[in-house]
Design an enzyme around this catalytic site. Structure first.
Site, short mmCIF file in Angstrom:
data_model
loop_
_atom_site.label_atom_id
_atom_site.label_comp_id
_atom_site.label_asym_id
_atom_site.label_seq_id
_atom_site.Cartn_x
_atom_site.Cartn_y
_atom_site.Cartn_z
N ARG A 80 12.17 7.88 -8.39
CA ARG A 80 11.40 9.13 -7.94
C ARG A 80 10.11 8.92 -7.87
NH1 ARG A 80 15.83 10.35 -6.54
NH2 ARG A 80 17.08 12.12 -7.33
N GLU A 86 7.37 14.67 -1.26
CA GLU A 86 7.95 14.24 -0.02
C GLU A 86 8.64 15.35 0.63
OE1 GLU A 86 12.22 12.18 -1.19
OE2 GLU A 86 10.24 11.04 -1.94
N ASN A 88 8.27 11.66 -18.58
CA ASN A 88 7.87 10.54 -17.97
C ASN A 88 7.02 10.89 -16.66
OD1 ASN A 88 9.75 10.97 -15.93
ND2 ASN A 88 11.07 9.54 -17.01
N HIS A 99 12.97 7.26 1.70
CA HIS A 99 14.09 7.65 0.69
C HIS A 99 15.62 7.06 1.40
CE1 HIS A 99 14.76 10.41 -3.04
NE2 HIS A 99 15.53 9.61 -2.47
N ASP A 108 13.80 0.02 -21.92
CA ASP A 108 14.29 1.25 -21.86
C ASP A 108 14.41 1.73 -23.32
OD1 ASP A 108 16.68 3.14 -21.79
OD2 ASP A 108 16.95 2.31 -19.81
N ILE A 156 21.83 1.31 -12.37
CA ILE A 156 21.28 0.78 -11.23
C ILE A 156 19.98 -0.59 -11.75
CG2 ILE A 156 19.51 1.01 -9.24
CD1 ILE A 156 20.46 3.91 -8.81
#
Length: 327
Positions: free
Chosen positions: A232, A261, A209, A293, A173, A154
């Site tokens: 997330r 959520e 993380n 979401h 990354d 993504i």
């Protein structure tokens, strides 16, 4: 193959699961409810359960195992809501799905542009017939430096699609994607915080993380930074984000996911007093966009998620290799 589906949506999923029965040998039953200890017995006699993101902790997995369920099929990318250690100990297999990355990538870019152009304020005030310009001036994405945190499928698609806008793109990354050579500049997080006008998150959530963006991270960011999260909720310390919004350090945020959520998104809570003060605070900011979401939500993805759920179960039962099988 016998599958019990939780969180089932008859208005968009049923047509696909019914059609798939022509190509795959399986039967299924459903409930729209999220799985819990009270309704776990609905899955008795089934090989597998399927659910969208919802908490599957040790006790609930043990209950399903006792009922004969051996396979957990997530109709989502990511399994951070599943106690994988408990699943392994019980001998239960766990799988996720995948879908074309441009669905979420394009949604993230849309949210960037909406924040940069103050679209929430413009649309809300236009609905009240306030068509003035004061306080609505925006920023052009082409003049911005965009920071992409996570360059998997993504995130890499976000990088590629941003090329059309002519903006500078920095990326972070742990593993650099060689396919992005010449399309972005890899840098450390400190550089992204210091130089980026927009930060967009595209990494999975795990213990390493949790609250990646905390108070210290916000302090090091460029004043007025725009934050986009379609990954997330736990990646962001929500209280720290609220504090950064209050003092103007963060100039805007577009969040498709939130901490805590569960019980909110995908439920009709109209008229309810929702016990989530962080959500209430975020909704009060005129420069914050909350979407429930839905970055993944296209007709193409719904069909793909249904088919990959069935294919995952088929491969699990047959012992076939499948990269979507996590445990």
């Amino acid at each position: 193959m016998k599958l019990f589906i939780y969180c089932f949506r008859d208005f968009d999923e049923k047509v696909h699961f019914d059609a798939l029965q022509k190509d795959y040998d399986f039967t299924y039953a459903t409930t729209s409810a999220y799985p819990d200890l009270k309704n776990a017995a609905l899955a008795e006699g089934f090989d597998a359960i399927s659910t969208t993101p919802s908490r599957l902790d040790k006790e609930l997995l043990k209950r399903f195992h006792a009922l004969g369920v051996r396979y957990v099929l997530n109709r989502s990318i990511g399994v951070d809501h599943v106690d994988l250690g408990a699943a392994r100990a019980l001998g239960m297999r766990v799988a996720q799905v995948s879908y074309e990355p441009h669905t979420v990538a394009n949604y993230a870019i849309m949210l960037m542009m909406m924040c940069l152009r103050n679209m929430r304020q413009i649309l809300e005030q236009a609905a009240l017939q306030n068509f003035t310009l004061k306080g609505k001036v925006g920023r052009d994405i082409s003049s911005c430096t965009i920071g992409v945190i996570g360059t998997g499928k993504i995130g890499a698609t976000v990088v590629r699609h941003l090329q059309s806008f002519g903006c500078r793109v920095l990326a972070y990354d742990c593993y650099r994607n060689p396919d992005l050579s010449g399309l972005c500049e890899y840098a450390d997080l400190e550089t992204l915080y210091r130089e980026c006008d927009v930060l967009t998150l595209h990494i999975p959530s795990d213990d390493t993380n949790y609250h990646l963006l905390d108070a210290q991270a916000f302090d090091r960011m460029r004043p007025g930074v725009v934050l986009v999260n379609t990954a997330r909720g736990p990646l962001i310390d929500t209280d720290a984000l609220i504090a950064a919004l209050e003092r103007g350090k963060v100039g805007g945020a577009a969040l498709d996911v939130l901490e805590d959520e569960n019980g909110l998104y995908y439920h009709n809570r109209m008229g309810d007093c929702i016990a989530n003060r962080q959500m209430a605070q975020l909704k009060a900011f005129p420069n914050v966009i909350l979407s429930p979401h839905t970055a993944f939500y296209t007709s193409e993805v719904v069909r793909s998620m249904a088919e990959k759920t069935i294919k995952n179960l088929q491969d699990m039962l047959a012992g076939n290799d499948n990269p979507l099988i996590i445990v």
